[in-house]
Design a protein around this motif. Structure first.
Motif, PDB file in Angstrom:
ATOM      1  N   GLY A  34       0.812  -1.219   0.000  1.00 42.22           N
ATOM      2  CA  GLY A  34       0.000   0.000   0.000  1.00 42.22           C
ATOM      3  C   GLY A  34       0.836   1.254   0.000  1.00 42.22           C
ATOM      4  O   GLY A  34       0.845   2.027   0.974  1.00 42.22           O
ATOM      5  N   GLN A  35       1.553   1.499  -1.109  1.00 46.91           N
ATOM      6  CA  GLN A  35       2.461   2.648  -1.158  1.00 46.91           C
ATOM      7  C   GLN A  35       1.744   3.978  -0.943  1.00 46.91           C
ATOM      8  O   GLN A  35       2.361   4.953  -0.524  1.00 46.91           O
ATOM      9  CB  GLN A  35       3.208   2.683  -2.496  1.00 46.91           C
ATOM     10  CG  GLN A  35       4.346   1.683  -2.610  1.00 46.91           C
ATOM     11  CD  GLN A  35       3.883   0.325  -3.131  1.00 46.91           C
ATOM     12  OE1 GLN A  35       2.679   0.087  -3.242  1.00 46.91           O
ATOM     13  NE2 GLN A  35       4.822  -0.539  -3.456  1.00 46.91           N
ATOM     14  N   ARG A  36       0.457   4.040  -1.234  1.00 46.52           N
ATOM     15  CA  ARG A  36      -0.264   5.309  -1.086  1.00 46.52           C
ATOM     16  C   ARG A  36      -0.805   5.510   0.320  1.00 46.52           C
ATOM     17  O   ARG A  36      -1.349   6.557   0.630  1.00 46.52           O
ATOM     18  CB  ARG A  36      -1.420   5.358  -2.096  1.00 46.52           C
ATOM     19  CG  ARG A  36      -0.948   5.403  -3.548  1.00 46.52           C
ATOM     20  CD  ARG A  36      -2.113   5.629  -4.490  1.00 46.52           C
ATOM     21  NE  ARG A  36      -1.664   5.720  -5.875  1.00 46.52           N
ATOM     22  CZ  ARG A  36      -2.467   5.951  -6.909  1.00 46.52           C
ATOM     23  NH1 ARG A  36      -3.775   6.118  -6.700  1.00 46.52           N
ATOM     24  NH2 ARG A  36      -1.984   6.022  -8.131  1.00 46.52           N
ATOM     25  N   SER A  37      -0.668   4.520   1.162  1.00 42.20           N
ATOM     26  CA  SER A  37      -1.156   4.673   2.529  1.00 42.20           C
ATOM     27  C   SER A  37      -0.305   5.699   3.271  1.00 42.20           C
ATOM     28  O   SER A  37       0.931   5.647   3.228  1.00 42.20           O
ATOM     29  CB  SER A  37      -1.093   3.334   3.264  1.00 42.20           C
ATOM     30  OG  SER A  37      -1.304   3.525   4.653  1.00 42.20           O
ATOM     31  N   PRO A  38      -0.937   6.636   3.983  1.00 41.90           N
ATOM     32  CA  PRO A  38      -0.161   7.625   4.743  1.00 41.90           C
ATOM     33  C   PRO A  38       0.665   6.982   5.849  1.00 41.90           C
ATOM     34  O   PRO A  38       1.647   7.575   6.307  1.00 41.90           O
ATOM     35  CB  PRO A  38      -1.232   8.551   5.322  1.00 41.90           C
ATOM     36  CG  PRO A  38      -2.481   7.727   5.340  1.00 41.90           C
ATOM     37  CD  PRO A  38      -2.396   6.842   4.135  1.00 41.90           C
ATOM     38  N   PHE A  39       0.307   5.776   6.281  1.00 44.55           N
ATOM     39  CA  PHE A  39       1.049   5.108   7.348  1.00 44.55           C
ATOM     40  C   PHE A  39       2.397   4.565   6.862  1.00 44.55           C
ATOM     41  O   PHE A  39       3.267   4.250   7.680  1.00 44.55           O
ATOM     42  CB  PHE A  39       0.230   3.965   7.939  1.00 44.55           C
ATOM     43  CG  PHE A  39      -1.137   4.376   8.409  1.00 44.55           C
ATOM     44  CD1 PHE A  39      -1.281   5.368   9.366  1.00 44.55           C
ATOM     45  CD2 PHE A  39      -2.268   3.796   7.883  1.00 44.55           C
ATOM     46  CE1 PHE A  39      -2.539   5.766   9.798  1.00 44.55           C
ATOM     47  CE2 PHE A  39      -3.533   4.185   8.311  1.00 44.55           C
ATOM     48  CZ  PHE A  39      -3.669   5.179   9.265  1.00 44.55           C
ATOM     49  N   LEU A  40       2.563   4.447   5.551  1.00 42.05           N
ATOM     50  CA  LEU A  40       3.760   3.806   5.013  1.00 42.05           C
ATOM     51  C   LEU A  40       4.683   4.777   4.288  1.00 42.05           C
ATOM     52  O   LEU A  40       5.630   4.349   3.624  1.00 42.05           O
ATOM     53  CB  LEU A  40       3.362   2.670   4.050  1.00 42.05           C
ATOM     54  CG  LEU A  40       2.461   1.586   4.657  1.00 42.05           C
ATOM     55  CD1 LEU A  40       2.160   0.520   3.617  1.00 42.05           C
ATOM     56  CD2 LEU A  40       3.106   0.965   5.883  1.00 42.05           C
ATOM     57  N   ARG A  41       4.442   6.053   4.431  1.00 39.54           N
ATOM     58  CA  ARG A  41       5.289   7.034   3.748  1.00 39.54           C
ATOM     59  C   ARG A  41       6.750   6.865   4.163  1.00 39.54           C
ATOM     60  O   ARG A  41       7.076   6.844   5.345  1.00 39.54           O
ATOM     61  CB  ARG A  41       4.848   8.460   4.088  1.00 39.54           C
ATOM     62  CG  ARG A  41       3.501   8.861   3.493  1.00 39.54           C
ATOM     63  CD  ARG A  41       3.282  10.359   3.647  1.00 39.54           C
ATOM     64  NE  ARG A  41       1.945  10.754   3.202  1.00 39.54           N
ATOM     65  CZ  ARG A  41       0.948  11.073   4.017  1.00 39.54           C
ATOM     66  NH1 ARG A  41       1.149  11.066   5.341  1.00 39.54           N
ATOM     67  NH2 ARG A  41      -0.225  11.417   3.548  1.00 39.54           N
ATOM     68  N   GLY A  42       7.610   6.759   3.167  1.00 36.27           N
ATOM     69  CA  GLY A  42       9.039   6.704   3.439  1.00 36.27           C
ATOM     70  C   GLY A  42       9.588   5.329   3.724  1.00 36.27           C
ATOM     71  O   GLY A  42      10.815   5.151   3.791  1.00 36.27           O
ATOM     72  N   LEU A  43       8.724   4.315   3.926  1.00 35.99           N
ATOM     73  CA  LEU A  43       9.231   2.967   4.165  1.00 35.99           C
ATOM     74  C   LEU A  43       9.864   2.427   2.889  1.00 35.99           C
ATOM     75  O   LEU A  43       9.399   2.708   1.774  1.00 35.99           O
ATOM     76  CB  LEU A  43       8.113   2.017   4.609  1.00 35.99           C
ATOM     77  CG  LEU A  43       8.009   1.782   6.123  1.00 35.99           C
ATOM     78  CD1 LEU A  43       7.494   3.041   6.815  1.00 35.99           C
ATOM     79  CD2 LEU A  43       7.103   0.605   6.434  1.00 35.99           C
TER      80      LEU A  43
END
Length: 304
Positions: free
Chosen positions: A174-183
């Motif tokens: 889920g690259q667009r999820s705000p929880f995964l930004r920068g991972l």
């Protein structure tokens, strides 16, 4: 940061030694801001270690956060003295009238027991329903995630052929999820579980965010319930898996060493931490998203 925790909590010294800015009560009261209210429902036997792990991650934010430690009401701990619990913890009965911006439900060492046979399951059902009205966003971890997926979505779990135990490379979906930004695209994540979730039982309201083709689901997002379900353990410290392995060996269990943890597979060497940065980034993203979306008026949580 800072994070506000009980003044005499043993975790305070550990966090301060690590450079985490911990706020005392008098300083917090002088700040003319609306601090975020977070709760940690700690279901793990070693309360002190678990509360330190999560406080470490929550405390790495520039926002002020009041962290309340919570335990189930209908459960007598065998591993933590009652005076410790009475000093630093509130029961769910004592906090259920409150509202929280963020709330974490930890794992519990009852993986092989049917949910309905867990002694405090009736209270867990009440708590999970309560998060719908009293929490802006909830993070369910490991057993807590399995329980919530079972309750909210009827998801079926099953026992894997062998325990998933070690540090495994995962895939960010889920690259667009705000929880995964920068991972990174393939973070290393600690895993210690016997069960996985049957994908066929998942409804359309769930979004797979982090996955592993061999050992199963890792993280799912749930917009309807304002929740994320994290089946593994980014909160773990360096020795969490190693200590679990040593306990199993001392108990006479034929547990293989955790995969990808010890340098060159040498179990006498100190474990390498290859997930710390991902843990901090995930939690900072989660806290930031809560800060950006939670109502300023705590009383409106659950109504918008």
């Amino acid at each position: 940061m800072p994070i506000r925790i009980p003044d005499n909590l043993p975790a305070r010294k550990t966090l301060e030694d690590e450079g985490v800015n911990v706020m005392d009560s008098s300083r917090a009261e002088r700040q003319d801001i609306r601090a975020l209210e977070f709760g940690l429902l700690n279901l793990m036997p070693n309360k002190e270690r678990t509360e330190t792990q999560f406080a470490r991650l929550i405390g790495a934010t520039p926002l002020q956060i009041n962290l309340s430690l919570v335990r189930v009401t209908d459960h007598q701990s065998k591993n933590t003295p009652e005076d410790y619990l009475n000093t630093f913890y509130q029961t769910w009965d004592e906090v259920k009238e409150r509202k929280f911006d963020g709330f974490i439900v930890t794992g519990a060492p009852i993986a092989n027991m049917p949910f309905e046979e867990v002694r405090y399951w009736p209270e867990m059902l009440e708590i999970m329903e309560w998060t719908r009205t009293n929490v802006h966003h909830t993070m369910f971890i490991c057993w807590g995630a399995q329980a919530a997926l079972h309750h909210f979505h009827g998801a079926r779990r099953y026992r894997m052929d062998e325990k998933a135990f070690g540090v495994f490379r995962h895939k960010v979906i889920g690259q667009r999820s705000p929880f995964l930004r920068g991972l990174s695209d393939s973070p290393m994540i600690p895993v210690s579980r016997y069960n996985d979730i049957d994908r066929a039982s998942l409804g359309d309201n769930l979004e797979v965010l982090i996955d592993n083709d061999e050992i199963g689901l890792c993280m799912l997002g749930d917009r309807n319930e304002r929740a994320v379900y994290f089946l593994n353990h980014l909160e773990y410290d360096n020795r969490s898996l190693a200590d679990e392995y040593e306990r199993d060996i001392k108990a006479g269990l034929d547990t293989p060493p955790p995969q990808n943890l010890f340098p060159n597979g040498d179990t006498s060497a100190e474990p390498e931490n290859r997930w710390r940065s991902h843990a901090h980034l995930l939690f900072q993203n989660w806290i930031n998203e809560i800060y950006q979306t939670t109502p300023f008026d705590l009383g409106k949580i659950g109504t918008q």
